[in-house]
Enzyme design. Sequence first.
Site, PDB file in Angstrom:
ATOM      1  N   GLY A 131       0.856  -1.179   0.000  1.00 36.96           N
ATOM      2  CA  GLY A 131       0.000   0.000   0.000  1.00 36.96           C
ATOM      3  C   GLY A 131       0.890   1.227   0.000  1.00 36.96           C
ATOM      4  O   GLY A 131       1.858   1.281   0.752  1.00 36.96           O
ATOM      5  N   ASP A 132       0.594   2.198  -0.863  1.00 37.46           N
ATOM      6  CA  ASP A 132       1.487   3.350  -0.940  1.00 37.46           C
ATOM      7  C   ASP A 132       0.733   4.667  -0.993  1.00 37.46           C
ATOM      8  O   ASP A 132      -0.496   4.700  -0.941  1.00 37.46           O
ATOM      9  CB  ASP A 132       2.436   3.216  -2.144  1.00 37.46           C
ATOM     10  CG  ASP A 132       3.881   3.475  -1.739  1.00 37.46           C
ATOM     11  OD1 ASP A 132       4.138   4.564  -1.176  1.00 37.46           O
ATOM     12  OD2 ASP A 132       4.734   2.606  -1.961  1.00 37.46           O
ATOM     13  N   HIS A 133       1.492   5.776  -1.115  1.00 36.85           N
ATOM     14  CA  HIS A 133       0.911   7.101  -0.876  1.00 36.85           C
ATOM     15  C   HIS A 133       0.006   7.593  -1.999  1.00 36.85           C
ATOM     16  O   HIS A 133      -0.635   8.629  -1.846  1.00 36.85           O
ATOM     17  CB  HIS A 133       2.013   8.121  -0.595  1.00 36.85           C
ATOM     18  CG  HIS A 133       2.843   8.506  -1.782  1.00 36.85           C
ATOM     19  ND1 HIS A 133       3.832   7.699  -2.279  1.00 36.85           N
ATOM     20  CD2 HIS A 133       2.819   9.609  -2.562  1.00 36.85           C
ATOM     21  CE1 HIS A 133       4.392   8.290  -3.314  1.00 36.85           C
ATOM     22  NE2 HIS A 133       3.800   9.447  -3.509  1.00 36.85           N
TER      23      HIS A 133
END
Length: 318
Positions: free
Chosen positions: A23-25
């Site tokens: 999961g990333d920004h």
Amino acid sequence: ADAEFILEGKVHLTDLRMEGPFGDHFGHYSHASKFPVFHINTITHRKNAIYPATVVGRPPMEDKYLGNATQQILGPLIRLIHPEICDLWAYYEAGFHNLLVVSVEERYSKEAMKTALSIMGEGQLSLTKCVVTVSQDVNTRDFNAVLKAIHKNFDPKYDFIMIPKVPLDTLDFTSYKMNLGSKMILDATEKRGLKVTDCGPNTKSELERLMKEIDKRVIDWVILNDTLLVVKVHDNGREVVHTLTKSTELVGPKIVVAVSPDVDIHDTEQTIWGIFTRFDAERDILFQEEKLVGINPLFGGKMGIDATWKKGYPAPLV
């Protein structure tokens, strides 16, 4: 001496292993890919060490505060090489890299466009996907003020540039090619001696009728500052955008965008996220009028963006 932890080892650039998805920004899971392996020999740490980590994901998360602090500290330094820049702001709602607004004090015609092109070659700013330039009196951090500037000053015939086949953030999945994609510039600065045609907007009742008559796939809609019409659709986002953009009955909004059902279009924060993380400028943008003069593309009228989730995109974070 001030470190909490020290990791010592070697990275062999030919030793690659699959990593991810994480999961990333950008608010989506990144695609798994091969990355270099860090072989650790020694770990050293101080007593009662604190392991620093950041929780990132669908905005707003912890990186909002880190990113905003970073750009407030480092942002003014851009004036050392671009004295015409008054302020600039990357929107955390769009994962920072996807939307940058720059206010420019123009000394000559189209200097803002020159500045935007230059910014796209500067360090981390080179990963910016969408640059909007505004005049010096516009608050770059106020999305509504930026929309008003677009409504007043943006004419795609003169003020839109799309740049294909350029580097993008590794986490940007919209072009289906890691590290490569397209970018765009919208120049919404005031133009000396030029007046952009401003058609009076539809009334609310007219819009409600149009939304029902033009396309029954529209679940919900909202219009921001008479400039940005956002429609929520189940599927066929491009068809809906095409219908609304080409419509001669729909007047007023400069930009029409379709988003997916998971986007709360009545929350500006989530609307910015739902739009700017889910479209590729080269493939997902169209205009009411499009033609080629020689090899020069000319655009006119309303701008349409299909920002719906598409097959092959990684899933949104939960």
